[in-house]
Motif scaffolding. Sequence first.
Motif, PDB file in Angstrom:
ATOM      1  N   ALA A   1      37.806 -41.787  33.361  1.00 36.26           N
ATOM      2  CA  ALA A   1      37.622 -40.344  33.520  1.00 36.26           C
ATOM      3  C   ALA A   1      38.361 -39.607  32.406  1.00 36.26           C
ATOM      4  O   ALA A   1      39.084 -40.218  31.611  1.00 36.26           O
ATOM      5  N   LYS A   2      38.201 -38.297  32.372  1.00 35.55           N
ATOM      6  CA  LYS A   2      38.908 -37.471  31.381  1.00 35.55           C
ATOM      7  C   LYS A   2      40.198 -36.883  31.945  1.00 35.55           C
ATOM      8  O   LYS A   2      40.992 -36.309  31.222  1.00 35.55           O
ATOM      9  N   GLY A   3      40.388 -37.024  33.270  1.00 32.98           N
ATOM     10  CA  GLY A   3      41.571 -36.488  33.915  1.00 32.98           C
ATOM     11  C   GLY A   3      41.342 -36.378  35.404  1.00 32.98           C
ATOM     12  O   GLY A   3      40.476 -37.064  35.956  1.00 32.98           O
ATOM     13  N   ILE A   4      42.112 -35.502  36.033  1.00 34.59           N
ATOM     14  CA  ILE A   4      41.977 -35.301  37.472  1.00 34.59           C
ATOM     15  C   ILE A   4      41.803 -33.826  37.784  1.00 34.59           C
ATOM     16  O   ILE A   4      42.197 -32.952  37.005  1.00 34.59           O
ATOM     17  N   LYS A   5      41.210 -33.576  38.929  1.00 35.55           N
ATOM     18  CA  LYS A   5      41.077 -32.231  39.469  1.00 35.55           C
ATOM     19  C   LYS A   5      41.738 -32.271  40.830  1.00 35.55           C
ATOM     20  O   LYS A   5      41.356 -33.068  41.685  1.00 35.55           O
ATOM     21  N   LEU A   6      42.745 -31.460  41.027  1.00 33.91           N
ATOM     22  CA  LEU A   6      43.577 -31.500  42.220  1.00 33.91           C
ATOM     23  C   LEU A   6      43.535 -30.158  42.925  1.00 33.91           C
ATOM     24  O   LEU A   6      43.779 -29.123  42.305  1.00 33.91           O
ATOM     25  N   THR A   7      43.212 -30.171  44.207  1.00 28.11           N
ATOM     26  CA  THR A   7      43.250 -28.958  45.022  1.00 28.11           C
ATOM     27  C   THR A   7      44.361 -29.118  46.047  1.00 28.11           C
ATOM     28  O   THR A   7      44.391 -30.116  46.786  1.00 28.11           O
ATOM     29  N   VAL A   8      45.285 -28.165  46.068  1.00 31.63           N
ATOM     30  CA  VAL A   8      46.443 -28.213  46.959  1.00 31.63           C
ATOM     31  C   VAL A   8      46.670 -26.861  47.614  1.00 31.63           C
ATOM     32  O   VAL A   8      46.203 -25.828  47.136  1.00 31.63           O
ATOM     33  N   LYS A   9      47.410 -26.892  48.694  1.00 34.16           N
ATOM     34  CA  LYS A   9      47.898 -25.681  49.361  1.00 34.16           C
ATOM     35  C   LYS A   9      49.367 -25.951  49.639  1.00 34.16           C
ATOM     36  O   LYS A   9      49.712 -26.987  50.219  1.00 34.16           O
ATOM     37  N   GLY A  10      50.230 -25.043  49.212  1.00 28.50           N
ATOM     38  CA  GLY A  10      51.644 -25.358  49.304  1.00 28.50           C
ATOM     39  C   GLY A  10      52.515 -24.283  49.897  1.00 28.50           C
ATOM     40  O   GLY A  10      52.056 -23.342  50.541  1.00 28.50           O
TER      41      GLY A  10
ATOM     42  N   SER B   1      47.624 -20.484  49.730  1.00 30.62           N
ATOM     43  CA  SER B   1      46.170 -20.661  49.739  1.00 30.62           C
ATOM     44  C   SER B   1      45.793 -21.813  48.805  1.00 30.62           C
ATOM     45  O   SER B   1      46.585 -22.218  47.952  1.00 30.62           O
ATOM     46  N   ASN B   2      44.585 -22.316  48.986  1.00 26.55           N
ATOM     47  CA  ASN B   2      44.116 -23.419  48.149  1.00 26.55           C
ATOM     48  C   ASN B   2      44.117 -23.019  46.681  1.00 26.55           C
ATOM     49  O   ASN B   2      43.674 -21.923  46.328  1.00 26.55           O
ATOM     50  N   LYS B   3      44.615 -23.921  45.857  1.00 22.75           N
ATOM     51  CA  LYS B   3      44.655 -23.712  44.418  1.00 22.75           C
ATOM     52  C   LYS B   3      44.158 -24.989  43.760  1.00 22.75           C
ATOM     53  O   LYS B   3      44.616 -26.076  44.111  1.00 22.75           O
ATOM     54  N   THR B   4      43.216 -24.860  42.822  1.00 19.65           N
ATOM     55  CA  THR B   4      42.658 -26.026  42.151  1.00 19.65           C
ATOM     56  C   THR B   4      43.134 -26.072  40.705  1.00 19.65           C
ATOM     57  O   THR B   4      43.109 -25.058  39.998  1.00 19.65           O
TER      58      THR B   4
END
Length: 171
Positions: free
Chosen positions: A80-89, A118-121
């Motif tokens: 892959a070229k990297g990662i996509k991460l969705t988090v809520k903290g 809130s969710n942040k990608t």
Amino acid sequence: MKKLLVVIAAALMSSGLFAQAAGNWVAYSDEEGNGGSSTAVATENNGTVNFSGTVTTQYQYGYAGIRTDDAAFIEALKSAKGIKLTVKGDGKKYSVRVETTDRPDYCFHQFTFPTSGSNKTFEIPFTRLTQEPWGKAAKFDPSKIKTVSIHTVGQPIPQYSLDIVRLELLK
């Protein structure tokens, strides 16, 4: 059953999405091997993994983290070229680390990100990963990826909580 899970995982990866269940994440802290007293717990609820606990200063570099070395995901990540991460903290900062086998000094390539309620990608191509300034600088080699971890930043932290909503391959 195991073959069915592999087929499901392959289908998810081909769509770019690979949400981890708590069973694929392992929580860790300075308590293991460093004599600290920080805590880390991973739980799963409807596909979202919550990582929570405390970070103390009993070990001078107090830390806690959560990692996955799911074989199918790691193998797909290598191309892959990297990662996509969705988090809520909880408003604190965390680092996502793409750990490789060629870093005996533990100075892994990482991306530090802020959180909110809130969710942040975050789209994180491998080119955005950096190393801590204390380690030996090395070029990032995706073929050597072994683990993806998410780590607390700073200490002490009386309480932290981070929801990992989604982890995807960035193609």
